[in-house]
Design a protein around this motif. Structure first.
Motif, PDB file in Angstrom:
ATOM      1  N   UNK A 176       0.826  -1.207   0.000  1.00  0.00           N
ATOM      2  CA  UNK A 176       0.000   0.000   0.000  1.00  0.00           C
ATOM      3  C   UNK A 176       0.862   1.259   0.000  1.00  0.00           C
ATOM      4  N   UNK A 177       2.062   1.175   0.579  1.00  0.00           N
ATOM      5  CA  UNK A 177       2.997   2.298   0.512  1.00  0.00           C
ATOM      6  C   UNK A 177       3.688   2.351  -0.846  1.00  0.00           C
ATOM      7  N   UNK A 178       3.950   1.194  -1.418  1.00  0.00           N
ATOM      8  CA  UNK A 178       4.675   1.133  -2.684  1.00  0.00           C
ATOM      9  C   UNK A 178       3.887   1.650  -3.870  1.00  0.00           C
ATOM     10  N   UNK A 179       2.570   1.463  -3.884  1.00  0.00           N
ATOM     11  CA  UNK A 179       1.760   1.896  -5.030  1.00  0.00           C
ATOM     12  C   UNK A 179       1.846   3.409  -5.248  1.00  0.00           C
ATOM     13  N   UNK A 180       1.671   4.254  -4.213  1.00  0.00           N
ATOM     14  CA  UNK A 180       1.830   5.698  -4.439  1.00  0.00           C
ATOM     15  C   UNK A 180       3.258   6.102  -4.814  1.00  0.00           C
ATOM     16  N   UNK A 181       4.212   5.202  -4.600  1.00  0.00           N
ATOM     17  CA  UNK A 181       5.609   5.496  -4.939  1.00  0.00           C
ATOM     18  C   UNK A 181       5.957   5.026  -6.349  1.00  0.00           C
ATOM     19  N   UNK A 182       4.957   4.609  -7.122  1.00  0.00           N
ATOM     20  CA  UNK A 182       5.187   4.247  -8.522  1.00  0.00           C
ATOM     21  C   UNK A 182       5.196   2.769  -8.823  1.00  0.00           C
ATOM     22  N   UNK A 183       5.069   1.916  -7.817  1.00  0.00           N
ATOM     23  CA  UNK A 183       5.002   0.475  -8.053  1.00  0.00           C
ATOM     24  C   UNK A 183       3.601   0.063  -8.484  1.00  0.00           C
ATOM     25  N   UNK A 184       3.520  -0.894  -9.401  1.00  0.00           N
ATOM     26  CA  UNK A 184       2.266  -1.615  -9.592  1.00  0.00           C
ATOM     27  C   UNK A 184       2.304  -2.909  -8.773  1.00  0.00           C
ATOM     28  N   UNK A 185       3.471  -3.176  -8.160  1.00  0.00           N
ATOM     29  CA  UNK A 185       3.743  -4.375  -7.345  1.00  0.00           C
ATOM     30  C   UNK A 185       3.558  -5.636  -8.185  1.00  0.00           C
ATOM     31  N   UNK A 186       3.963  -5.534  -9.440  1.00  0.00           N
ATOM     32  CA  UNK A 186       4.029  -6.707 -10.314  1.00  0.00           C
ATOM     33  C   UNK A 186       5.199  -6.525 -11.270  1.00  0.00           C
ATOM     34  N   UNK A 187       5.021  -5.681 -12.275  1.00  0.00           N
ATOM     35  CA  UNK A 187       6.124  -5.415 -13.189  1.00  0.00           C
ATOM     36  C   UNK A 187       7.200  -4.566 -12.506  1.00  0.00           C
ATOM     37  N   UNK A 188       6.760  -3.609 -11.696  1.00  0.00           N
ATOM     38  CA  UNK A 188       7.685  -2.728 -10.997  1.00  0.00           C
ATOM     39  C   UNK A 188       7.474  -2.851  -9.502  1.00  0.00           C
ATOM     40  N   UNK A 189       8.506  -3.324  -8.799  1.00  0.00           N
ATOM     41  CA  UNK A 189       8.409  -3.525  -7.348  1.00  0.00           C
ATOM     42  C   UNK A 189       9.588  -2.901  -6.602  1.00  0.00           C
ATOM     43  N   UNK A 190      10.310  -1.977  -7.252  1.00  0.00           N
ATOM     44  CA  UNK A 190      11.506  -1.414  -6.627  1.00  0.00           C
ATOM     45  C   UNK A 190      11.217  -0.739  -5.298  1.00  0.00           C
TER      46      UNK A 190
END
Length: 466
Positions: free
Chosen positions: A229-243
């Motif tokens: 939930x923190x990663x999504x607003x930081x630009x992750x889709x938490x699939x292709x991009x999970x940095x």
């Protein structure tokens, strides 16, 4: 005599050719993406009429409970253990693979290579040729990971000695598992069976797994979706991009990792610093724990399994249990490494589409510049992908929010009725691997699921609720 207007405002419903013709002439036009429900096929239209008519209340009540479970479950990463010790029903000569069940001779080349690499890593064969012989002789058993509450990304396959994440959702009393990410390069989960790829499997088992297990034991359980939930607003889709989410995960484990007394701690730290995909498998196990709980609800039209083995694409509905299959498609919206293209690429593969079922991946595309890069480069293209998912989902997430869309929740709960009615299938953010030569990843992109398996699932739901 009637005077014709000097200007006309046009609303075009369906038939996009008319819309594009007007736009090319500089005329304003509003396009409405309308399609004949169910493609106009009588038996599909009749099933939709029943499931969206007399059956609606019964299905909607079930769907509300499925959405509650997907949205309110709290999957916690509680440890890392040996696959054969914790995965129920996994035998000591079993290999669990991505996607629906498939015979060895029907497996695409990348998945066969993955299985051979896993067999050698287990110590059952000295080389990949011997590993293939064992499988062909029936001395190694191939089973779908999904049927053992386990999910593995891309062309991954795992044997009983492989370390797996153990994720538990207390609300649903459901536990799920996933392999540990092997990192980038020429590795087994990208369909590579070289000596180096097999050595990476041994590194994950003998060094990375034990160091992470020790750190988790010291740190305590990790709330997986709180990090996502923190990663999504930081630009992750938490699939292709999970940095971003990977960095949050490693930050939480850092105090325990630096205190590790394991002989491989420094080597593991070097590996972790370079593996931006580390959190992917953790998120997959968390998603699997929720869809397993949701799958117990009868009479629902929500999809709780979506998985590919590189040959077939399979879906299952909550309360159903049966697989519905269609040929696995190519990755349609793709960017390739130099020298590669569709002609060198394997069809869509892996269990990671479980993320799209819980509001991540395609549903979270709108806020991810990285995903936009695969859809034309503009954020409007990524937003369109999320809007497409909104049209076929039954609700929205209360925890995964999209700042770019005024903090709306990501689309949640793929509804097979909407998929078939509209002819819009889920978008899955994914990698692309070489089809034949075992060289590994050749690109990434967005794959749109085939419609056929959803149609079959809808017709089965209609039959079950009759």
């Amino acid at each position: 005599m009637v005077e014709l207007p000097e200007a006309v405002d046009v609303v075009n419903i369906g038939l996009p050719l008319f819309e594009s013709a007007l736009r090319s002439q500089g005329q304003p036009v509003i396009g409405v993406d309308w399609r004949i429900p169910g493609g106009g096929e009588p038996r599909i239209v009749a099933a939709l009429a029943r499931l969206l008519g007399p059956g609606t209340d019964r299905i909607d009540r079930a769907n509300a409970e499925v959405l509650r479970r997907l949205d309110e479950g709290v999957p916690m990463l509680v440890g890392i253990d040996r696959a054969g010790a914790v995965i129920e029903g996994m035998g000591e000569r079993d290999i669990l693979h991505c996607g629906p069940a498939i015979a060895w001779e029907d497996m695409p080349d990348p998945l066969q290579r993955s299985v051979r690499a896993a067999v050698v890593a287990e110590g059952w064969a000295d080389d990949v040729d011997g590993a293939g012989g064992l499988v062909e002789a029936g001395e190694v058993h191939l089973r779908p990971a999904n049927e053992h509450r386990t999910v593995v990304p891309m062309a991954t396959s795992i044997g009983p000695s492989a370390p797996v994440y153990v994720v538990h959702d207390e609300a649903g009393s459901s536990t799920a598992y996933s392999s540990i990410n092997q990192g980038s390069g020429a590795v087994q989960w990208f369909g590579v069976d070289s000596d180096a790829a097999i050595d990476r499997l041994r590194f994950v088992r003998d060094k990375l797994g034990p160091v992470l297990a020790e750190a988790l034991a010291t740190n305590g359980p990790v709330d997986v979706f709180a990090l996502a939930a923190q990663g999504v607003p930081m630009g992750d889709d938490v699939h292709m991009r999970v940095q971003a989410t990977t960095n949050l995960f490693l930050r939480d484990l850092l105090p325990s990792l630096v205190r590790s007394t394991h002989a491989a701690a420094a080597e593991v730290a070097t590996f972790l610093s370079a593996n931006h995909l580390m959190f992917l498998n953790v998120a997959m196990a968390a998603a699997k724990s929720l869809v397993e709980w949701a799958s117990e609800v009868p009479d629902s039209s929500i999809v709780t399994t979506m998985s590919r083995n590189g040959s077939t694409y399979g879906v299952r509905l909550a309360g159903g249990g049966d697989w519905f299959l269609a040929p696995s498609p190519p990755v349609q919206d793709a960017l390739y490494y130099p020298g590669f293209g569709p002609e060198t690429s394997a069809p869509d593969i892996g269990d990671s589409a479980v993320l799209e079922l819980v509001g991540l991946g395609g549903p979270a595309a709108a806020n991810s510049p990285a995903v936009a890069g695969f859809l034309g480069g503009r954020m409007s293209h990524a937003i369109a992908a999320t809007r497409s998912m909104q049209r076929i989902c039954a609700g929205e997430s209360a925890r995964f929010r999209l700042p770019i869309l005024d903090n709306v929740g990501t689309p949640l709960g793929v509804d097979v009725r909407k998929v078939v009615e509209l002819g819009i299938t889920p978008a899955v953010n994914t990698g692309i691997i070489h089809a034949t030569d075992g060289s590994g990843q050749v690109g990434a992109g967005v794959a749109w699921a085939p419609l056929g398996c959803f149609v079959d699932a809808l017709l089965d739901l209609d039959r079950r609720l009759a």
